[in-house]
Design an enzyme around this catalytic site. Sequence first.
Site, short mmCIF file in Angstrom:
data_model
loop_
_atom_site.label_atom_id
_atom_site.label_comp_id
_atom_site.label_asym_id
_atom_site.label_seq_id
_atom_site.Cartn_x
_atom_site.Cartn_y
_atom_site.Cartn_z
N ASP A 62 -1.40 -11.45 15.68
CA ASP A 62 -1.75 -10.53 16.78
C ASP A 62 -3.25 -10.58 17.03
O ASP A 62 -4.05 -10.19 16.18
CB ASP A 62 -1.35 -9.10 16.39
CG ASP A 62 -1.60 -8.11 17.51
OD1 ASP A 62 -0.75 -7.98 18.39
OD2 ASP A 62 -2.68 -7.46 17.51
N TYR A 106 -11.00 -9.11 20.86
CA TYR A 106 -11.34 -9.31 19.44
C TYR A 106 -12.31 -10.48 19.26
O TYR A 106 -12.81 -10.69 18.15
CB TYR A 106 -10.09 -9.55 18.58
CG TYR A 106 -9.05 -8.45 18.60
CD1 TYR A 106 -9.32 -7.19 19.14
CD2 TYR A 106 -7.78 -8.65 18.06
CE1 TYR A 106 -8.35 -6.20 19.17
CE2 TYR A 106 -6.81 -7.66 18.07
CZ TYR A 106 -7.10 -6.44 18.63
OH TYR A 106 -6.14 -5.45 18.65
N LYS A 158 -3.92 -10.15 24.31
CA LYS A 158 -3.90 -8.96 25.17
C LYS A 158 -4.93 -9.05 26.29
O LYS A 158 -6.04 -9.57 26.09
CB LYS A 158 -4.19 -7.70 24.33
CG LYS A 158 -3.34 -7.59 23.09
CD LYS A 158 -3.52 -6.29 22.33
CE LYS A 158 -2.88 -6.37 20.95
NZ LYS A 158 -3.75 -6.92 19.90
N HIS A 175 -3.71 -4.24 27.16
CA HIS A 175 -4.25 -3.65 25.93
C HIS A 175 -4.24 -2.12 25.94
O HIS A 175 -4.03 -1.49 24.90
CB HIS A 175 -5.68 -4.17 25.69
CG HIS A 175 -6.08 -4.21 24.26
ND1 HIS A 175 -6.84 -5.22 23.72
CD2 HIS A 175 -5.83 -3.36 23.22
CE1 HIS A 175 -7.04 -4.98 22.43
NE2 HIS A 175 -6.44 -3.86 22.10
N1 LIG Z 1 -3.41 -2.49 20.56
C1 LIG Z 1 -4.47 -1.84 20.09
O1 LIG Z 1 -5.14 -1.08 20.79
C2 LIG Z 1 -4.84 -2.04 18.65
C3 LIG Z 1 -5.78 -1.18 18.06
C4 LIG Z 1 -6.05 -1.34 16.70
C5 LIG Z 1 -5.41 -2.35 15.99
N2 LIG Z 1 -4.53 -3.19 16.60
C6 LIG Z 1 -3.84 -4.30 15.85
O2 LIG Z 1 -3.31 -3.79 14.62
C7 LIG Z 1 -3.89 -4.50 13.53
C8 LIG Z 1 -4.02 -3.64 12.30
O3 LIG Z 1 -4.74 -2.47 12.52
P1 LIG Z 1 -6.16 -2.18 11.84
O4 LIG Z 1 -6.96 -3.41 11.92
O5 LIG Z 1 -6.64 -0.92 12.44
O6 LIG Z 1 -5.90 -1.90 10.32
P2 LIG Z 1 -4.79 -1.66 9.21
O7 LIG Z 1 -3.90 -2.84 9.13
O8 LIG Z 1 -4.18 -0.32 9.41
O9 LIG Z 1 -5.76 -1.61 7.92
C9 LIG Z 1 -6.62 -2.68 7.61
C10 LIG Z 1 -7.54 -2.27 6.47
O10 LIG Z 1 -6.75 -2.09 5.30
C11 LIG Z 1 -7.20 -3.00 4.29
N3 LIG Z 1 -6.02 -3.51 3.62
C12 LIG Z 1 -5.05 -4.29 4.14
N4 LIG Z 1 -4.09 -4.54 3.23
C13 LIG Z 1 -4.46 -3.93 2.09
C14 LIG Z 1 -3.89 -3.85 0.80
N5 LIG Z 1 -2.73 -4.44 0.53
N6 LIG Z 1 -4.55 -3.13 -0.15
C15 LIG Z 1 -5.73 -2.52 0.13
N7 LIG Z 1 -6.33 -2.57 1.34
C16 LIG Z 1 -5.70 -3.26 2.32
C17 LIG Z 1 -7.93 -4.11 5.02
O11 LIG Z 1 -8.86 -4.70 4.14
P3 LIG Z 1 -9.39 -6.22 4.26
O12 LIG Z 1 -9.51 -6.55 5.70
O13 LIG Z 1 -10.70 -6.14 3.53
O14 LIG Z 1 -8.43 -7.13 3.55
C18 LIG Z 1 -8.57 -3.32 6.15
O15 LIG Z 1 -9.72 -2.65 5.70
C19 LIG Z 1 -5.24 -4.96 14.12
O16 LIG Z 1 -5.84 -5.95 13.35
C20 LIG Z 1 -4.82 -5.39 15.51
O17 LIG Z 1 -4.21 -6.67 15.45
C21 LIG Z 1 -4.22 -3.04 17.91
#
Ligand SMILES: NC(=O)c1ccc[n+]([C@@H]2O[C@H](COP(=O)([O-])OP(=O)(O)OC[C@H]3O[C@@H](n4cnc5c(N)ncnc54)[C@H](OP(=O)(O)O)[C@@H]3O)[C@@H](O)[C@H]2O)c1
Length: 269
Positions: free
Chosen positions: A47, A52, A77, A110
Amino acid sequence: MSKLTDTYTLSNGVKIPQLGFGTWQVPASIAQRAVADALKAGYRHIDTAKAYHNEREVGLAIKASGLARSDVFVTTKLPAETKTYEGALKDFESSMQALDLDYVDLYLVHAPWPWAKAGTNYDQENREVWRAMEEIYQSGKAKAIGISNFGVHEMENVFADATVKPMVNQIRYFIGNTEPAVTKFAQDAGLLVEAYSPLATGRLIGNDRIQAIADQYGVTTAQLAIRFCLQNGVLPLPKASHLEHAQNNADVDGFVISDADMALLNSWQ
Ligand SMILES: NC(=O)c1ccc[n+]([C@@H]2O[C@H](COP(=O)([O-])OP(=O)(O)OC[C@H]3O[C@@H](n4cnc5c(N)ncnc54)[C@H](OP(=O)(O)O)[C@@H]3O)[C@@H](O)[C@H]2O)c1
Protein backbone atom coordinates in the site's frame (compact mmCIF):
# COMPACT_ATOMS: atom_id res chain seq x y z
CA MET A 1 -2.61 -21.21 4.03
CA SER A 2 -1.44 -17.76 5.09
CA LYS A 3 -3.12 -14.43 5.52
CA LEU A 4 -0.40 -13.08 3.21
CA THR A 5 -1.81 -15.09 0.33
CA ASP A 6 -5.41 -15.77 1.39
CA THR A 7 -7.64 -13.29 -0.40
CA TYR A 8 -10.80 -11.28 -0.05
CA THR A 9 -12.81 -10.84 -3.25
CA LEU A 10 -13.81 -7.31 -4.24
CA SER A 11 -17.27 -6.57 -5.67
CA ASN A 12 -15.87 -6.71 -9.23
CA GLY A 13 -14.31 -10.15 -8.64
CA VAL A 14 -10.71 -8.94 -8.14
CA LYS A 15 -8.89 -10.90 -5.44
CA ILE A 16 -6.91 -8.98 -2.83
CA PRO A 17 -4.45 -10.52 -0.34
CA GLN A 18 -5.93 -10.23 3.17
CA LEU A 19 -2.90 -8.63 4.79
CA GLY A 20 -1.10 -5.68 3.21
CA PHE A 21 2.17 -3.87 3.87
CA GLY A 22 1.86 -0.13 4.62
CA THR A 23 4.48 2.36 3.45
CA TRP A 24 3.41 5.70 4.94
CA GLN A 25 6.39 7.38 6.61
CA VAL A 26 8.78 4.93 4.99
CA PRO A 27 11.25 7.41 3.51
CA ALA A 28 12.34 6.92 -0.09
CA SER A 29 15.89 6.24 1.17
CA ILE A 30 14.80 2.97 2.83
CA ALA A 31 11.54 2.18 1.01
CA GLN A 32 13.07 -0.08 -1.63
CA ARG A 33 14.84 -2.15 1.04
CA ALA A 34 11.74 -2.29 3.29
CA VAL A 35 9.43 -3.37 0.45
CA ALA A 36 12.00 -5.88 -0.84
CA ASP A 37 12.24 -7.37 2.67
CA ALA A 38 8.45 -7.50 2.94
CA LEU A 39 8.17 -9.32 -0.39
CA LYS A 40 10.88 -11.77 0.73
CA ALA A 41 8.94 -12.31 3.95
CA GLY A 42 5.94 -13.31 1.84
CA TYR A 43 3.86 -10.12 1.65
CA ARG A 44 2.04 -9.89 -1.67
CA HIS A 45 0.13 -6.64 -1.13
CA ILE A 46 1.81 -3.22 -0.91
CA ASP A 47 0.00 0.00 0.00
CA THR A 48 1.56 3.27 -1.14
CA ALA A 49 0.37 6.73 -2.24
CA LYS A 50 1.65 9.61 -4.33
CA ALA A 51 1.76 11.59 -1.08
CA TYR A 52 4.21 9.09 0.48
CA HIS A 53 6.94 10.02 -2.06
CA ASN A 54 8.09 6.43 -2.34
CA GLU A 55 6.18 5.07 -5.35
CA ARG A 56 9.37 4.88 -7.41
CA GLU A 57 11.09 2.75 -4.75
CA VAL A 58 8.02 0.52 -4.36
CA GLY A 59 8.06 -0.12 -8.12
CA LEU A 60 11.79 -0.84 -8.11
CA ALA A 61 11.46 -3.32 -5.24
CA ILE A 62 8.66 -5.17 -7.02
CA LYS A 63 10.65 -5.42 -10.24
CA ALA A 64 13.83 -6.53 -8.46
CA SER A 65 11.92 -9.20 -6.49
CA GLY A 66 11.68 -11.49 -9.50
CA LEU A 67 8.00 -12.07 -8.68
CA ALA A 68 5.47 -12.05 -11.51
CA ARG A 69 3.63 -8.75 -11.64
CA SER A 70 0.36 -10.65 -11.23
CA ASP A 71 1.61 -12.07 -7.91
CA VAL A 72 1.84 -8.68 -6.19
CA PHE A 73 -1.16 -6.47 -5.40
CA VAL A 74 -0.26 -2.78 -5.58
CA THR A 75 -2.38 0.08 -4.26
CA THR A 76 -1.65 3.75 -4.74
CA LYS A 77 -3.70 6.87 -4.07
CA LEU A 78 -4.77 10.13 -5.65
CA PRO A 79 -3.61 13.04 -3.47
CA ALA A 80 -6.29 14.43 -1.17
CA GLU A 81 -5.65 17.92 -2.57
CA THR A 82 -6.54 16.91 -6.15
CA LYS A 83 -10.21 17.65 -6.62
CA THR A 84 -10.64 18.10 -10.39
CA TYR A 85 -11.25 15.64 -13.22
CA GLU A 86 -8.18 16.77 -15.18
CA GLY A 87 -6.02 16.84 -12.07
CA ALA A 88 -7.01 13.29 -11.18
CA LEU A 89 -6.09 11.94 -14.63
CA LYS A 90 -2.78 13.81 -14.53
CA ASP A 91 -1.87 12.60 -11.04
CA PHE A 92 -2.71 9.03 -11.97
CA GLU A 93 -0.32 9.21 -14.92
CA SER A 94 2.42 10.61 -12.70
CA SER A 95 1.92 7.76 -10.21
CA MET A 96 2.12 5.24 -13.05
CA GLN A 97 5.36 6.81 -14.24
CA ALA A 98 6.86 6.78 -10.76
CA LEU A 99 5.84 3.16 -10.12
CA ASP A 100 6.84 2.25 -13.69
CA LEU A 101 4.22 -0.49 -13.79
CA ASP A 102 1.68 -1.28 -16.53
CA TYR A 103 -1.23 -1.17 -14.09
CA VAL A 104 -2.09 -0.81 -10.43
CA ASP A 105 -4.38 -3.24 -8.70
CA LEU A 106 -6.20 -0.59 -6.72
CA TYR A 107 -6.38 3.19 -7.04
CA LEU A 108 -7.93 5.15 -4.16
CA VAL A 109 -9.05 8.74 -3.63
CA HIS A 110 -6.88 9.47 -0.60
CA ALA A 111 -9.43 11.62 1.26
CA PRO A 112 -12.73 13.42 0.64
CA TRP A 113 -11.12 16.79 1.32
CA PRO A 114 -7.65 18.32 1.10
CA TRP A 115 -5.91 17.55 4.42
CA ALA A 116 -5.75 21.24 5.38
CA LYS A 117 -9.54 21.44 4.99
CA ALA A 118 -10.51 18.15 6.65
CA GLY A 119 -14.21 17.94 7.43
CA THR A 120 -15.36 20.51 4.84
CA ASN A 121 -17.75 19.77 1.99
CA TYR A 122 -16.29 18.74 -1.37
CA ASP A 123 -19.34 16.85 -2.65
CA GLN A 124 -19.37 18.34 -6.13
CA GLU A 125 -15.61 17.99 -6.52
CA ASN A 126 -15.68 14.39 -5.32
CA ARG A 127 -18.30 13.50 -7.93
CA GLU A 128 -16.10 15.09 -10.60
CA VAL A 129 -13.03 13.22 -9.34
CA TRP A 130 -15.02 9.99 -9.31
CA ARG A 131 -15.73 10.41 -13.05
CA ALA A 132 -11.98 10.39 -13.62
CA MET A 133 -11.59 7.34 -11.36
CA GLU A 134 -14.22 5.51 -13.43
CA GLU A 135 -12.40 6.42 -16.63
CA ILE A 136 -9.11 5.14 -15.18
CA TYR A 137 -10.87 1.91 -14.21
CA GLN A 138 -12.42 1.52 -17.67
CA SER A 139 -8.95 1.98 -19.22
CA GLY A 140 -7.79 -1.17 -17.40
CA LYS A 141 -4.83 0.62 -15.82
CA ALA A 142 -6.42 0.24 -12.38
CA LYS A 143 -7.99 -3.18 -11.75
CA ALA A 144 -10.13 -1.75 -8.95
CA ILE A 145 -10.96 1.73 -7.61
CA GLY A 146 -12.00 3.03 -4.25
CA ILE A 147 -11.96 5.73 -1.62
CA SER A 148 -10.25 6.42 1.67
CA ASN A 149 -11.31 8.36 4.75
CA PHE A 150 -14.85 8.72 3.34
CA GLY A 151 -17.65 8.96 5.92
CA VAL A 152 -21.26 7.89 5.36
CA HIS A 153 -22.32 11.20 3.80
CA GLU A 154 -19.34 11.26 1.45
CA MET A 155 -19.99 7.68 0.37
CA GLU A 156 -23.66 8.46 -0.33
CA ASN A 157 -22.58 11.45 -2.40
CA VAL A 158 -20.28 9.39 -4.63
CA PHE A 159 -22.70 6.44 -4.89
CA ALA A 160 -25.49 8.76 -6.12
CA ASP A 161 -23.72 9.51 -9.42
CA ALA A 162 -21.45 6.51 -9.81
CA THR A 163 -21.66 4.15 -12.74
CA VAL A 164 -18.89 2.12 -11.11
CA LYS A 165 -19.26 1.91 -7.34
CA PRO A 166 -16.08 2.11 -5.23
CA MET A 167 -14.85 -1.35 -4.28
CA VAL A 168 -12.90 -0.31 -1.16
CA ASN A 169 -12.99 2.26 1.64
CA GLN A 170 -9.66 2.48 3.47
CA ILE A 171 -10.23 3.99 6.91
CA ARG A 172 -8.41 4.52 10.22
CA TYR A 173 -9.31 1.36 12.10
CA PHE A 174 -7.82 -0.31 15.15
CA ILE A 175 -8.85 -1.69 18.55
CA GLY A 176 -10.74 1.18 20.20
CA ASN A 177 -11.35 2.98 16.87
CA THR A 178 -13.51 0.78 14.65
CA GLU A 179 -15.81 3.45 13.15
CA PRO A 180 -18.89 1.16 13.42
CA ALA A 181 -21.28 3.39 11.42
CA VAL A 182 -18.85 3.94 8.53
CA THR A 183 -17.74 0.31 8.52
CA LYS A 184 -21.29 -1.07 8.51
CA PHE A 185 -22.47 1.34 5.82
CA ALA A 186 -19.51 0.50 3.59
CA GLN A 187 -19.76 -3.26 4.11
CA ASP A 188 -23.55 -3.26 3.58
CA ALA A 189 -22.94 -1.43 0.28
CA GLY A 190 -20.52 -4.16 -0.81
CA LEU A 191 -17.25 -2.32 -0.20
CA LEU A 192 -14.27 -4.00 1.43
CA VAL A 193 -13.08 -2.01 4.43
CA GLU A 194 -9.32 -1.70 4.76
CA ALA A 195 -7.80 -0.83 8.16
CA TYR A 196 -5.09 1.77 8.00
CA SER A 197 -2.97 2.40 11.09
CA PRO A 198 -4.10 -1.00 12.50
CA LEU A 199 -1.53 -0.55 15.29
CA ALA A 200 -2.65 3.06 15.88
CA THR A 201 0.65 4.14 14.26
CA GLY A 202 2.48 2.17 16.96
CA ARG A 203 0.49 3.44 19.96
CA LEU A 204 -1.22 0.08 20.62
CA ILE A 205 2.15 -1.61 21.04
CA GLY A 206 2.83 -0.44 24.57
CA ASN A 207 -0.76 -0.76 25.82
CA ASP A 208 -0.66 -2.90 28.99
CA ARG A 209 -4.32 -3.92 28.89
CA ILE A 210 -4.07 -5.12 25.29
CA GLN A 211 -0.75 -6.79 26.10
CA ALA A 212 -2.51 -8.75 28.87
CA ILE A 213 -4.99 -10.17 26.33
CA ALA A 214 -2.23 -10.87 23.80
CA ASP A 215 -0.30 -12.74 26.51
CA GLN A 216 -3.19 -15.17 26.94
CA TYR A 217 -2.68 -16.20 23.30
CA GLY A 218 1.12 -16.10 23.48
CA VAL A 219 1.28 -13.41 20.78
CA THR A 220 2.43 -9.79 20.54
CA THR A 221 0.05 -6.83 20.79
CA ALA A 222 0.72 -6.21 17.08
CA GLN A 223 -0.33 -9.75 16.18
CA LEU A 224 -3.48 -9.45 18.31
CA ALA A 225 -4.36 -6.10 16.70
CA ILE A 226 -3.90 -7.47 13.18
CA ARG A 227 -5.83 -10.67 13.87
CA PHE A 228 -8.62 -8.52 15.37
CA CYS A 229 -9.06 -6.73 12.01
CA LEU A 230 -9.07 -9.99 10.07
CA GLN A 231 -11.68 -11.61 12.32
CA ASN A 232 -13.90 -8.54 11.71
CA GLY A 233 -13.59 -9.10 7.94
CA VAL A 234 -11.45 -5.99 7.55
CA LEU A 235 -8.12 -5.88 5.71
CA PRO A 236 -5.20 -4.67 7.89
CA LEU A 237 -2.31 -2.66 6.43
CA PRO A 238 0.40 -2.66 9.11
CA LYS A 239 3.53 -0.66 8.36
CA ALA A 240 6.94 -1.86 9.50
CA SER A 241 10.29 -0.49 8.49
CA HIS A 242 11.99 -3.17 10.61
CA LEU A 243 12.03 -6.64 9.11
CA GLU A 244 11.42 -8.36 12.46
CA HIS A 245 8.23 -6.31 12.84
CA ALA A 246 7.10 -7.18 9.29
CA GLN A 247 7.72 -10.88 10.01
CA ASN A 248 5.94 -10.73 13.36
CA ASN A 249 2.92 -9.01 11.82
CA ALA A 250 2.62 -11.67 9.13
CA ASP A 251 2.59 -14.50 11.67
CA VAL A 252 -1.10 -14.38 12.59
CA ASP A 253 -2.37 -17.77 11.43
CA GLY A 254 -1.61 -19.82 14.52
CA PHE A 255 -4.28 -18.48 16.89
CA VAL A 256 -7.94 -17.47 16.94
CA ILE A 257 -9.29 -14.70 19.18
CA SER A 258 -12.28 -16.08 21.11
CA ASP A 259 -15.77 -14.65 20.55
CA ALA A 260 -15.71 -13.26 24.10
CA ASP A 261 -12.41 -11.47 23.53
CA MET A 262 -13.59 -10.16 20.12
CA ALA A 263 -16.67 -8.72 21.86
CA LEU A 264 -14.42 -7.11 24.47
CA LEU A 265 -12.06 -5.68 21.86
CA ASN A 266 -14.95 -4.48 19.68
CA SER A 267 -16.27 -2.41 22.60
CA TRP A 268 -12.81 -1.24 23.69
CA GLN A 269 -12.64 2.19 25.32
N1 LIG B 1 -5.39 6.26 3.68
C1 LIG B 1 -4.83 7.01 4.61
O1 LIG B 1 -5.18 8.18 4.81
C2 LIG B 1 -3.76 6.41 5.47
C3 LIG B 1 -3.34 7.09 6.62
C4 LIG B 1 -2.40 6.48 7.44
C5 LIG B 1 -1.88 5.23 7.07
N2 LIG B 1 -2.28 4.62 5.92
C6 LIG B 1 -1.72 3.29 5.50
O2 LIG B 1 -1.74 2.39 6.62
C7 LIG B 1 -0.41 1.95 6.89
C8 LIG B 1 -0.20 1.66 8.36
O3 LIG B 1 -0.51 2.75 9.18
P1 LIG B 1 0.59 3.53 10.04
O4 LIG B 1 1.78 3.73 9.18
O5 LIG B 1 -0.11 4.68 10.64
O6 LIG B 1 1.03 2.59 11.22
P2 LIG B 1 0.72 1.22 11.96
O7 LIG B 1 0.86 0.09 11.03
O8 LIG B 1 -0.54 1.36 12.74
O9 LIG B 1 1.98 1.24 12.98
C9 LIG B 1 3.30 1.33 12.52
C10 LIG B 1 4.24 1.52 13.70
O10 LIG B 1 4.21 0.34 14.50
C11 LIG B 1 5.52 -0.21 14.55
N3 LIG B 1 5.38 -1.66 14.45
C12 LIG B 1 4.94 -2.37 13.39
N4 LIG B 1 4.91 -3.68 13.68
C13 LIG B 1 5.37 -3.83 14.94
C14 LIG B 1 5.60 -4.95 15.76
N5 LIG B 1 5.32 -6.18 15.35
N6 LIG B 1 6.10 -4.73 17.02
C15 LIG B 1 6.38 -3.47 17.45
N7 LIG B 1 6.19 -2.36 16.70
C16 LIG B 1 5.68 -2.54 15.45
C17 LIG B 1 6.26 0.33 13.36
O11 LIG B 1 7.65 0.33 13.63
P3 LIG B 1 8.80 0.25 12.50
O12 LIG B 1 8.34 1.02 11.32
O13 LIG B 1 9.97 0.84 13.22
O14 LIG B 1 9.04 -1.20 12.16
C18 LIG B 1 5.67 1.73 13.28
O15 LIG B 1 6.26 2.58 14.24
C19 LIG B 1 0.43 3.12 6.35
O16 LIG B 1 1.78 2.78 6.21
C20 LIG B 1 -0.29 3.43 5.06
O17 LIG B 1 0.07 2.48 4.06
C21 LIG B 1 -3.22 5.18 5.12
